[in-house]
Design an enzyme around this catalytic site. Structure first.
Site, PDB file in Angstrom:
ATOM      1  N   CYS A   1       0.828  -1.208   0.000  1.00 16.95           N
ATOM      2  CA  CYS A   1       0.000   0.000   0.000  1.00 16.95           C
ATOM      3  C   CYS A   1       0.861   1.256   0.000  1.00 16.95           C
ATOM      4  CB  CYS A   1      -0.938   0.000   1.192  1.00 16.95           C
ATOM      5  SG  CYS A   1      -0.097  -0.201   2.785  1.00 16.95           S
TER       6      CYS A   1
ATOM      7  N   HIS B   1      -1.326   0.991   7.409  1.00 24.33           N
ATOM      8  CA  HIS B   1      -1.817   0.992   6.034  1.00 24.33           C
ATOM      9  C   HIS B   1      -1.744   2.414   5.488  1.00 24.33           C
ATOM     10  CE1 HIS B   1      -4.170  -0.211   2.580  1.00 24.33           C
ATOM     11  NE2 HIS B   1      -5.077   0.718   2.832  1.00 24.33           N
TER      12      HIS B   1
END
Length: 976
Positions: free
Chosen positions: A455, A829
């Protein structure tokens, strides 16, 4: 006597009178009778028993038969012979068919009086054969229930020897055909009762002969793993079978199934899917245990594709069972296992998000122990998954709102749950197993596949892609064969722009751009990756001098290219800025300076209670100026608040400058707190640089700093004292000094990185600073302009300074924000908010060419949220409030685009030409052909997926009738 009984039953008397007369007949049973009289009584009572028109007549027949059989057993043994019984089972009795349950009731009654007779062995052997034959003929649940009653009373009728295995296997096949034909409550309850009795026959056999269990289960697996459609789909009634399998055999059974080379993945997938359907079968035990055990066994042999497929296919169906108390317990166990195991992608969890608030509301209204227990489990499960798949604020907010009154598990508890059930530890190869083809996002944008904690790369790529000027320049390069990384970036941008796929895999670009010290599969710092990527692209172009000329031939909107930029790389033109660091000795007033190139500004968060009154600029004054070090030859990031190194002794003085200090504040335009009031009629627009935002907006508060506070802190003077004293060449000694930084050339795209990670000596790990920082939609940056440049710039854009220096105020519009969700740099994330900078929408406002207020013009650019494969619409309000609703989600990297502050006629022509070029210049032929070919392949994949889904849907059983009508308007599993 038989004639008397016949006459009584056909007489017009009431049932009470008839019953009295029948009692007299029954009382005469002990009297001696010859064989013919006995047979006559048996025949008339049998007729009433089997063919009676009413329950009264059938009961009379049974009572008379039992009375005379008890007192005349020898004659009854002759009457109830093998031939008679065989004829009943093969032909029936008169109009009564052979499959009538009443015949088995009759046989069951007759066996009571011959069980101990010498002929009983032959009769029981006959019944063993006949029971097996009947089961092989696929009887219905009612007949099976009657057979079950017979076998429970007379185990001698159960097939023996090898026939027991055949009997169990055939009974399983019969149960697989059971269907409830009615949706009436009484009929449903009777159906469930009969199924339970039928499957109970297996329990009796298995209890006495354990060796039959494994062959029986093998047949069960064959049934549920075989393809079928419509009526050929095995009945969910098979769920009633599993509860009778001893749990101590579970490990062996699962191990045999998962290691059997003859069982294909398709068969295993079908079997598990149908077992999941069994969760709708009420009041049975251990179904959830068997489903979870089999899924764990499949995970043990690394067949993750099966698990992923069945989870994505069945997760919503399992979730829907939580609405019904009768099947809730097993469903919540399977749901928890599926979700806590499916940790390589948030897809399964996200499928459930739209239904979660409704379920929580339904369980809350239910006010039952089952509902309260399910709420607690569900809350714990959801918090675990939000922690694991952080970074989806737009879709998590409604769920968290529904959970606000429920307890939140501790972080240790969350980590414990996530660690004990995962199929694999974030293996990147699992991502490729998720091959479902979702529809293209409504936004028209293309997502990026997460290849295993990538990510950090995906968010950076999307931010660069949404930097439209940079994207256009990359897409329209025509001679970049020598630039391998640039060519891969061009290909990636082209697929993001023109692919028909909802997501594409950046695996090739990851391999080419990943820093050598990064471990694939581990979480990395997106800022570190961005700096490395831009540096690689710059160095690659720089070392290919033949390509530089080609890259420099295009002009770009915004006036970033001029005569001095010839030979600059594309990265320098787009992201390169310049800054000067000046150090003034407080003893001799000597000023040393150096200039360096930057591609981003790393902004530290000011310590608590830091007072910021603006950025202080040291103006030239002293007659001698020293250069601290050589200018940077490549884009770098300026070190933040580091102690200056002493200059080399061989450095030569350049010039004398007069020193003075003046405040030039960074300005905020359109921050979220007052973007509307500032541009309303009640707040007239101000041309004063210091009056654009209120003091609270400009300088922030202790609770929430702003980006402008951080820039002002970056530009504010730093006193070098104590152990951090500066070595002055002029004084040849360590002296107290003042260091200050000035931006001398603003980049076209200003990248701001917040220094949110600090090293904790206690834990020896990087700790995250999660303070909320407000993000202005538009900001102004003071850039020092040299005396020779002043004549080329309109005086209205400059603030003159004593000594002839000036500062240009550059306006920057927010383009994208990369957000980090998590508590440390090693975990969490990344996702990206971004908007397209369309045409000259902001430039028109800055030139006053439209009468629209600025907040309206800025809102014309649609915001998007890029979160790996998911792309959705968003807003600047979501960008600004993300940390308020999700404290772990904090802005980390921001992209600002420079708004042109002045234009010459030639620059306007260049912009127009560039905009036309972006719309008409085709992609390189080979790249265009690759995209067309991939789009065609994707259409074929969609067609195959559609056929597969259609086949899968038709093969899966529908909702049982006892669940279809239970769910009321409120969603609670109770009848209204």
């Amino acid at each position: 006597m038989d004639r008397i009984l016949d006459a009584v039953m056909v007489s017009p008397h009431s049932e009470a009178v008839k019953h009295g007369m029948v009692q007299r007949v029954i009382e005469s049973a002990p009297q001696p009778l010859d064989s013919a009289q006995c047979w006559a009584m048996y025949e008339v009572s049998t007729k009433l028993f089997l063919l009676g028109d009413s329950e009264f007549e059938r009961d009379v027949g049974r009572e008379v038969l039992e009375a005379f059989a008890q007192h005349h057993s020898q004659e009854f043994e002759q009457f109830f012979n093998m031939k008679f019984v065989l004829n009943l089972l093969h032909v029936g009795y008169g109009p009564l068919g052979k499959r009538s349950h009443q015949i088995f009731h009759y046989i069951q009654t007759g066996l009571r009086f011959v069980a101990d007779s010498p002929s009983s062995l032959d009769l029981f052997h006959l019944l063993q054969i006949e029971v097996l034959r009947i089961v092989c003929e696929r009887p219905g649940p009612k007949l099976c229930a009657r057979v079950s009653k017979l076998l429970s009373l007379y185990p001698q009728c159960v097939p023996s020897g090898n026939l027991q295995t055949v009997f169990c296997q055939q009974l399983i096949l019969s149960i697989s055909h059971f269907q409830c034909k009615s949706d009436g409550d009484n009929e449903i309850l009777k159906f469930l009762e009969n199924v339970t009795k039928a499957s109970g026959m297996l329990q009796g056999v298995w209890r006495n002969n354990v060796a039959v269990i494994l062959p029986s289960l093998k047949e069960l697996f064959i049934v549920i793993s075989s393809p079928g459609e419509g009526d050929s789909v095995p009945s969910n009634a098979l769920a009633s079978v599993v509860q009778y399998v001893p749990l101590e055999l579970m490990d062996a059974v699962v191990r045999n199934l998962t290691n059997d080379k003859n069982i294909s993945d398709a068969q295993m997938l079908t079997a598990i899917s149908r077992m999941v359907d069994w969760l709708s079968w009420p009041l049975t035990r251990n179904i959830d245990k068997w489903i979870i055990a089999l899924m764990k066994g499949v995970a043990t042999v690394n067949k993750f594709r099966i698990l992923i497929e069945v989870t994505l296919m069945k997760i919503e169906q399992v979730f829907s069972k939580l609405f019904y108390p009768v099947v809730r317990e097993g469903a919540v166990s399977v749901l928890s296992y599926m979700l806590l195991s499916f940790q390589q992608s948030p897809e399964a969890f996200h499928l459930l998000l739209p239904q979660i608030p409704q379920l929580i509301s339904s369980l809350t209204r239910e006010e039952s122990g089952s509902g309260r227990g399910c709420l607690v489990q569900l809350s714990q499960l959801i918090h675990c998954l939000i922690f694991r798949f952080s970074g989806f604020p737009d879709i998590y907010e409604p769920v968290l709102g529904a959970l606000k009154d429920l307890p939140v598990p501790s972080e240790n508890r969350i980590k414990q749950l996530l660690g004990q059930n995962a199929w694999a530890t974030q293996k990147s190869d699992l991502a490729s197993y998720c091959h479902r083809l979702p529809a293209k996002s409504d936004t028209g944008k293309t997502g990026l596949v997460n290849l295993g904690n990538t990510c950090y790369m995906n968010s950076v790529i999307q931010a660069l892609f949404m930097a439209s000027d940079f994207r256009h320049r990359v897409l329209h390069l025509t001679q970049c064969d020598a630039l391998s990384l640039m060519m891969k970036l061009q290909s990636l941008f082209a697929f993001l722009e023109r692919s028909q796929r909802p997501t594409i895999s950046p695996v090739s670009f990851l391999t080419a751009s990943c820093p050598p010290w990064f471990n694939l599969g581990d979480q990395q710092d997106c800022s570190e990756y961005l700096k490395y990527l831009l540096d690689r692209l710059h160095e690659e172009e720089k070392t290919n001098s033949n390509t530089i000329q080609n890259l420099s031939c295009l002009s770009i909107a915004g006036g970033i290219e001029n005569s001095e930029s010839t030979g600059r790389t594309l990265i320098q033109k787009m992201f390169g800025g310049k800054m000067v660091t000046r150090i003034r000795c407080l003893c001799c007033e000597n000023i040393s300076w150096r200039e360096e190139v930057f591609t981003d500004l790393s902004l530290a968060l000011p310590p608590p209670r830091t007072s910021l009154s603006g950025s202080f600029i040291i103006d030239p004054a002293q007659p001698v100026v020293e250069e601290i070090g050589p200018s940077s030859q490549r884009p770098t990031s300026k070190p933040q608040r580091q102690a200056p190194q002493s200059p080399s002794k061989d450095k030569k003085p350049l010039k004398q400058e007069e020193s003075s200090v003046r405040v030039v504040p960074v300005e905020t335009i359109g921050s979220i707190e007052q973007v509307m009031p500032y541009y309303s009629d009640e707040y007239p627009k101000s041309n004063s640089m210091s009056a654009v935002a209120s003091e609270e907006q400009t300088h922030g508060t202790e609770a929430c700093r702003s980006i402008t506070d951080l820039i002002n802190y970056f530009l504010s003077p730093e006193m070098l004292t104590g152990e951090n004293k500066y070595h002055c060449q002029k004084c040849s000694a360590l002296r107290d000094a003042e260091k200050v930084v000035e931006v001398t050339e603003g980049p076209h795209y200003l990248i701001l990185t917040l220094l949110r990670f600090s090293f904790d000596l206690g834990t020896m790990r990087r700790r995250k600073i999660s303070d909320n920082v407000s993000i202005p939609l538009v900001l102004k940056l003071p850039v020092r302009v040299s005396s020779r440049e002043q004549g080329c710039i309109s005086a209205g854009n400059l603030e003159p300074k004593p000594g002839g220096s000036a500062y240009e105020s550059l306006t920057y519009d927010l383009c994208s924000v990369v957000v980090h969700s998590g508590v440390s740099s090693e975990s969490g994330h990344y996702y990206c908010y971004a908007r397209e900078y369309v045409g000259s929408v902001f430039e028109k406002h800055s030139r006053g060419s439209t009468g629209a207020p600025a907040d309206q013009t800025t809102s014309e650019s649609q915001w998007f949220l890029f979160n790996d494969n998911r792309v959705s619409y968003s807003s600047f309000e979501s960008v600004s409030n993300v940390t308020i609703y999700f404290p772990k989600d904090t802005a980390y990297v921001m992209f600002y685009r420079k708004r042109p502050s002045h234009q010459t006629e030639s620059e306007s022509e260049c912009i127009s030409a560039a905009e036309n070029l972006y719309g008409e210049e085709p992609l390189p032929k080979q790249l265009s052909e690759e995209i067309s070919k991939d789009n065609m392949m994707y259409l074929q994949e969609q067609e195959r997926a559609a056929r597969y889904n259609a086949a899968s849907s038709s093969a899966m059983a529908g909702s049982p009738v006892w669940l279809r009508r239970q769910r009321g308007d409120g969603g609670v599993g109770q009848r209204n």
